[in-house]
Write an enzyme that holds these catalytic residues in place. Structure first.
Site, PDB file in Angstrom:
ATOM      1  N   CYS A   8      53.600 -30.806 -40.184  1.00 29.93           N
ATOM      2  CA  CYS A   8      53.251 -31.948 -41.042  1.00 29.93           C
ATOM      3  C   CYS A   8      54.069 -33.226 -40.863  1.00 29.93           C
ATOM      4  O   CYS A   8      53.541 -34.254 -40.444  1.00 29.93           O
ATOM      5  CB  CYS A   8      53.345 -31.526 -42.503  1.00 29.93           C
ATOM      6  SG  CYS A   8      52.291 -30.142 -42.941  1.00 29.93           S
ATOM      7  N   ASP A  58      44.890 -32.206 -43.644  1.00 29.96           N
ATOM      8  CA  ASP A  58      46.156 -31.481 -43.485  1.00 29.96           C
ATOM      9  C   ASP A  58      45.874 -30.027 -43.083  1.00 29.96           C
ATOM     10  O   ASP A  58      45.279 -29.275 -43.861  1.00 29.96           O
ATOM     11  CB  ASP A  58      46.918 -31.530 -44.820  1.00 29.96           C
ATOM     12  CG  ASP A  58      48.347 -31.048 -44.679  1.00 29.96           C
ATOM     13  OD1 ASP A  58      48.647 -30.311 -43.718  1.00 29.96           O
ATOM     14  OD2 ASP A  58      49.179 -31.407 -45.529  1.00 29.96           O
ATOM     15  N   ASP A  59      46.281 -29.651 -41.880  1.00 30.16           N
ATOM     16  CA  ASP A  59      46.066 -28.282 -41.365  1.00 30.16           C
ATOM     17  C   ASP A  59      44.593 -27.991 -41.073  1.00 30.16           C
ATOM     18  O   ASP A  59      44.182 -26.821 -41.070  1.00 30.16           O
ATOM     19  CB  ASP A  59      46.586 -27.196 -42.327  1.00 30.16           C
ATOM     20  CG  ASP A  59      48.097 -27.181 -42.470  1.00 30.16           C
ATOM     21  OD1 ASP A  59      48.776 -27.995 -41.805  1.00 30.16           O
ATOM     22  OD2 ASP A  59      48.600 -26.352 -43.244  1.00 30.16           O
ATOM     23  N   SER A  80      54.023 -31.299 -49.145  1.00 30.33           N
ATOM     24  CA  SER A  80      52.982 -30.269 -49.104  1.00 30.33           C
ATOM     25  C   SER A  80      52.767 -29.636 -50.477  1.00 30.33           C
ATOM     26  O   SER A  80      53.697 -29.528 -51.276  1.00 30.33           O
ATOM     27  CB  SER A  80      53.352 -29.181 -48.091  1.00 30.33           C
ATOM     28  OG  SER A  80      53.451 -29.735 -46.808  1.00 30.33           O
ATOM     29  N   HIS A 102      54.961 -37.081 -47.231  1.00 28.40           N
ATOM     30  CA  HIS A 102      55.788 -36.155 -46.444  1.00 28.40           C
ATOM     31  C   HIS A 102      56.672 -36.814 -45.378  1.00 28.40           C
ATOM     32  O   HIS A 102      56.940 -36.219 -44.320  1.00 28.40           O
ATOM     33  CB  HIS A 102      54.918 -35.059 -45.802  1.00 28.40           C
ATOM     34  CG  HIS A 102      55.628 -33.727 -45.823  1.00 28.40           C
ATOM     35  ND1 HIS A 102      55.058 -32.561 -45.406  1.00 28.40           N
ATOM     36  CD2 HIS A 102      56.893 -33.420 -46.224  1.00 28.40           C
ATOM     37  CE1 HIS A 102      55.921 -31.578 -45.552  1.00 28.40           C
ATOM     38  NE2 HIS A 102      57.035 -32.081 -46.052  1.00 28.40           N
ATOM     39  N   LYS A 162      48.719 -23.838 -35.971  1.00 24.93           N
ATOM     40  CA  LYS A 162      49.802 -24.681 -36.487  1.00 24.93           C
ATOM     41  C   LYS A 162      51.170 -24.162 -36.032  1.00 24.93           C
ATOM     42  O   LYS A 162      51.438 -22.966 -36.136  1.00 24.93           O
ATOM     43  CB  LYS A 162      49.751 -24.684 -38.020  1.00 24.93           C
ATOM     44  CG  LYS A 162      50.864 -25.468 -38.692  1.00 24.93           C
ATOM     45  CD  LYS A 162      50.665 -25.503 -40.201  1.00 24.93           C
ATOM     46  CE  LYS A 162      51.797 -26.257 -40.894  1.00 24.93           C
ATOM     47  NZ  LYS A 162      51.556 -26.391 -42.354  1.00 24.93           N
ATOM     48  N   HIS A 183      45.480 -27.705 -46.481  1.00 25.17           N
ATOM     49  CA  HIS A 183      46.767 -27.002 -46.568  1.00 25.17           C
ATOM     50  C   HIS A 183      46.712 -26.062 -47.773  1.00 25.17           C
ATOM     51  O   HIS A 183      46.108 -26.411 -48.789  1.00 25.17           O
ATOM     52  CB  HIS A 183      47.877 -28.039 -46.750  1.00 25.17           C
ATOM     53  CG  HIS A 183      49.272 -27.517 -46.528  1.00 25.17           C
ATOM     54  ND1 HIS A 183      49.847 -26.559 -47.331  1.00 25.17           N
ATOM     55  CD2 HIS A 183      50.200 -27.820 -45.585  1.00 25.17           C
ATOM     56  CE1 HIS A 183      51.081 -26.310 -46.888  1.00 25.17           C
ATOM     57  NE2 HIS A 183      51.314 -27.053 -45.819  1.00 25.17           N
ATOM     58  N   ASP A 208      46.533 -33.593 -39.111  1.00 22.69           N
ATOM     59  CA  ASP A 208      47.910 -33.621 -38.607  1.00 22.69           C
ATOM     60  C   ASP A 208      48.237 -32.532 -37.597  1.00 22.69           C
ATOM     61  O   ASP A 208      49.065 -32.725 -36.714  1.00 22.69           O
ATOM     62  CB  ASP A 208      48.899 -33.556 -39.775  1.00 22.69           C
ATOM     63  CG  ASP A 208      48.728 -32.312 -40.630  1.00 22.69           C
ATOM     64  OD1 ASP A 208      47.696 -31.607 -40.489  1.00 22.69           O
ATOM     65  OD2 ASP A 208      49.615 -32.024 -41.452  1.00 22.69           O
ATOM     66  N   ASN A 209      47.594 -31.378 -37.742  1.00 20.65           N
ATOM     67  CA  ASN A 209      47.918 -30.262 -36.835  1.00 20.65           C
ATOM     68  C   ASN A 209      46.905 -29.147 -37.016  1.00 20.65           C
ATOM     69  O   ASN A 209      46.055 -29.196 -37.909  1.00 20.65           O
ATOM     70  CB  ASN A 209      49.341 -29.737 -37.072  1.00 20.65           C
ATOM     71  CG  ASN A 209      49.664 -29.483 -38.523  1.00 20.65           C
ATOM     72  OD1 ASN A 209      50.475 -30.173 -39.136  1.00 20.65           O
ATOM     73  ND2 ASN A 209      49.001 -28.499 -39.122  1.00 20.65           N
ATOM     74  N   LYS A 250      49.065 -37.138 -49.387  1.00 19.60           N
ATOM     75  CA  LYS A 250      50.317 -36.475 -49.012  1.00 19.60           C
ATOM     76  C   LYS A 250      51.138 -37.365 -48.094  1.00 19.60           C
ATOM     77  O   LYS A 250      50.705 -37.688 -46.987  1.00 19.60           O
ATOM     78  CB  LYS A 250      49.986 -35.168 -48.296  1.00 19.60           C
ATOM     79  CG  LYS A 250      51.185 -34.515 -47.613  1.00 19.60           C
ATOM     80  CD  LYS A 250      50.823 -33.155 -47.087  1.00 19.60           C
ATOM     81  CE  LYS A 250      51.842 -32.652 -46.076  1.00 19.60           C
ATOM     82  NZ  LYS A 250      51.565 -31.272 -45.669  1.00 19.60           N
ATOM     83  N   ARG A 275      53.040 -37.026 -38.971  1.00 26.31           N
ATOM     84  CA  ARG A 275      52.842 -38.255 -39.751  1.00 26.31           C
ATOM     85  C   ARG A 275      53.797 -39.359 -39.314  1.00 26.31           C
ATOM     86  O   ARG A 275      53.442 -40.549 -39.302  1.00 26.31           O
ATOM     87  CB  ARG A 275      53.033 -37.948 -41.241  1.00 26.31           C
ATOM     88  CG  ARG A 275      51.868 -37.125 -41.777  1.00 26.31           C
ATOM     89  CD  ARG A 275      52.285 -36.151 -42.854  1.00 26.31           C
ATOM     90  NE  ARG A 275      51.348 -35.022 -42.839  1.00 26.31           N
ATOM     91  CZ  ARG A 275      50.195 -35.005 -43.504  1.00 26.31           C
ATOM     92  NH1 ARG A 275      49.869 -36.021 -44.266  1.00 26.31           N
ATOM     93  NH2 ARG A 275      49.390 -33.972 -43.416  1.00 26.31           N
TER      94      ARG A 275
END
Lengths: 462, 462
Positions: B79, B40-41, B157, B134, B279, B211, B263-264, B132, B83
């Site tokens: 996020c 994540d991130d 998150s 989300h 991001k 994240h 994810d990003n 996660k 997903r």
């Protein structure tokens, strides 16, 4: 090259530079000419000697003939403040130009400040400014009121209106035609060199480009293979070559210090290289710039230095070199002549401050950069509204030598370094005008500190 | 390696992969297991095999055992949408999740969409989501309602409140303790592998980190030398190694496809490598991510591919590999199995779209990326107010293979390329929901076009 070879080369360079200095100091009675070429919004990564795909052979050769710095800083990441610092050797927020000036602003760089041009004019220099001034557009604030014998150029950014071209204090073209501007700036500079060659002279050439809107003359358009931005940079590079040739033709090449840099990081176009951030940011990409200096016989050829220097240093360095009397007010820069000539690897300096407008946001000392506050930082926000725009963070600490991208905050284990930088900042900021001090104290009181989860083992937390 | 050597190696790899495929297809009746690990991130530049100073030996080894892609895209730079795309193979704005979901949002990924878990469950897979989610925090939108037999994790998150840890539909810890989270996620994953080893199984492991707020267990804190972010990434890397070992220990290593991505782009911390943006941006740094895939005997070892692929491709690829029936709705991704196995260097694909929220902002086709609009881009603004915040620009065109930094707009001489990409975008966008089409048409009508000076010679202007 082995370590030993490098060491001998270094010793040789130092000895050569010292010998040259001594020989010069004896033989030379004529003060050197100063040529300062300044691009606008050129990124750290926009020259081929700094890794760009844009071919810039003239600047590359100038670097090969002299020194190229990889940790050179502008004192601001936007136009007017960076120029105020360049010409005074003092922080923009100290001299009252903390932000970009508008064409309609009644003021500019205050008359109480002494510019490099005024300093050199008093020392007998012929002085000219060719290009973007941006330190006040009203009479009394134009270059001819601030130490320059003559002026030719657009007095502020080329995206500002009315877009006028001026000679001295007169508007001679409106709207100013952009596509031939670099050619005309270059010709004016060459003419000035030719008529001043019996010297000494100071040519300050702050180009209009690559600030947008971009334009280049027809012979450069479409030639770089890197879009109009690349074409524009190549025309600037051509201009540098033309000026170096003019110095040779005028017979003053070996008595002229030529410097090249830019005011701040790239805006919409352009490359900050591996640095984080762009124009307007207090990340490295906003502040770090190419810097190339050439002075045959004085600055040994082929030097690439990671030592730190800033635009604030140019005025004291020029003063030392020319024998001009320093302005009376205290300076923020230091004389980097020993570094440029290879006599010293580093020069001693205080903490370097990164302001955004009047807000102090970061400070570098040695390899470390501390982001002291996020107060008013133009910062990426992932989602509009939702109340999470200014996510509180604890102060961030980066090793900008190892991590030029400012990717990995090292504040977790370096409390002593943070405390040392903070103490230096606290001492230095006290010497600033009251409003700047108040803003700093206020931002420190707000203490935007991210509190990690209770159980998180944090040593040396700031 | 010479060109010839490279060529023979390539031929060898293709032949080996084909042979393996054929042998497998004959011998193998058991469908393969799927393990999908999602950070994540995490930035494009945050793994050592992608140039980071953070040592990530397990992911580096996983890449060396399989394939690593250098042009792999998430379908969003935030996020929830990323997903939604990953689990449906369809653009986030097509499936009604164009933006980040709040814990209080009543909805989530609409029930009319089929997730990869639903697809695999119908094909007889045991399924678990650890981490996660989300895609909706209310009953009916949690993982156990969307094809997963079981769930363990923080459902959104870790900077959102209330910070709860759930098992299936029950809150089991509040506030969720972050520092041991990666360890607990890993143990849950290993337990699932062990109890499902008679397979087939699908493990979806979307990690909570890196994240913010960052946290790692005590044995990782302070160990990376790259701050807490580095420590956290190293614990994720450890987790990958632990899971790969669990697959070996369970005897299913050679029948499991393991994939790793994020994810990003990076948020406050983390590195996008040489890419521009982070991001939330539609520049490459927001969308391009590491992608590593490993499947011994199927994916030849040691491949590094510059070929383009996206998260949208994972569902169709997994469907082909497992024999699961594809969802009925049209997909935006393509089967990249021929590329992963080295049978084809590229797979044929339509233009790839970069949305910010519901706003289409850029599109890539081949080496070219067109920024079609600046509508609502979170963009650096140099000075507050002053009416210059959204400086109009003409559309920008970048060659993201030659210029991954998106530094040099090439729109000046490439009208035909721009027209081709525009036409492809126009065709594709028509298949989207009406509100998305309307927003696009509106942004095109606004025509944020920068008009260069009159005399500027612009050929092929868009």
């Amino acid at each position: 090259m082995s370590t030993n070879q490098r060491e001998s080369r270094r010793t040789f360079l130092k000895t050569a530079a010292l010998a040259a200095l001594t020989a010069r100091a004896r033989a030379q009675s004529k003060p050197p000419n100063i040529v300062l070429i300044y691009a606008d919004d050129l990124g750290y990564g926009d020259l081929s000697c700094y890794g760009s795909n844009i071919a810039t052979p003239n600047l590359d050769r100038m670097a090969a003939d002299g020194i190229r710095l990889t940790h050179f800083y502008s004192a601001s990441s936007v136009c007017s403040p960076s120029r105020a610092a360049l010409l005074t050797g003092r922080y923009p927020s100290r001299v009252g130009v903390p932000r970009v000036l508008d064409p309609e602003d009644p003021g500019g760089l205050p008359d109480s400040e002494t510019t490099m041009a005024q300093m050199l004019k008093r020392a007998g220099y012929a002085t000219m400014c060719v290009g973007k001034w941006h330190l006040g557009a009203k009479p009394g604030f134009l270059p001819t009121a601030r130490g320059f014998d003559s002026y030719f150029g657009i007095p502020y950014s080329n995206d500002m209106h009315p877009r006028v071209l001026m000679r001295n204090t007169e508007v001679i073209e409106q709207p100013a035609q952009l596509e031939t501007l670099t050619q005309r700036y270059t010709q004016e500079s060459v003419d000035f060199i030719n008529r001043s060659k019996n010297g000494p002279f100071f040519l300050y050439l702050p180009h209009t480009f690559p600030h947008i809107p971009l334009a280049a003359s027809p012979e450069f358009m479409g030639k770089s293979g890197e879009g109009v931005y690349g074409d524009v940079v190549q025309e600037l590079d051509w201009s540098v070559g033309r000026i170096l040739q003019a110095l040779k033709d005028a017979g003053v090449d070996d008595n002229t210090l030529v410097m090249f840099s830019s005011d701040n990081g790239p805006w919409y176009q352009g490359s900050p290289g591996r640095l984080r951030g762009r124009k307007g940011d207090t990340y490295e990409g906003g502040f770090r710039e190419p810097f190339i200096a050439r002075f045959p016989g004085w600055i040994p050829a082929g030097q690439v230095s990671q030592s730190m220097a800033t635009t604030l240093d140019i005025l004291p360095t020029v003063a030392r070199l020319t024998g001009a009397a320093l302005p009376e007010k205290p300076l923020d820069g230091v004389d980097i002549w020993p570094m440029l000539t290879g006599q010293q690897q580093e020069v001693s300096r205080d903490v370097f401050l990164y302001f955004n407008d009047a807000y102090l946001q970061a400070a570098r000392f040695g390899q470390w950069k501390l982001h002291v506050a996020r107060y008013n930082v133009p910062m990426f926000t992932p989602e509009p509204a939702r109340g999470r725009r200014n996510l509180p963070l604890r102060p961030e600490l980066y090793n900008v030598v190892q991590d030029p991208e400012e990717s990995y905050d090292r504040s977790d284990r370096n409390g002593a370094i943070i405390a040392d930088i903070r103490a230096r900042v606290d001492r230095l900021i006290k010497t600033f005008p009251e409003d700047i001090v108040n803003i700093y104290n206020d931002s420190m009181r707000r203490k935007v500190v991210y509190t990690p989860p209770d159980a998180l083992p944090v040593e040396d937390a700031p």
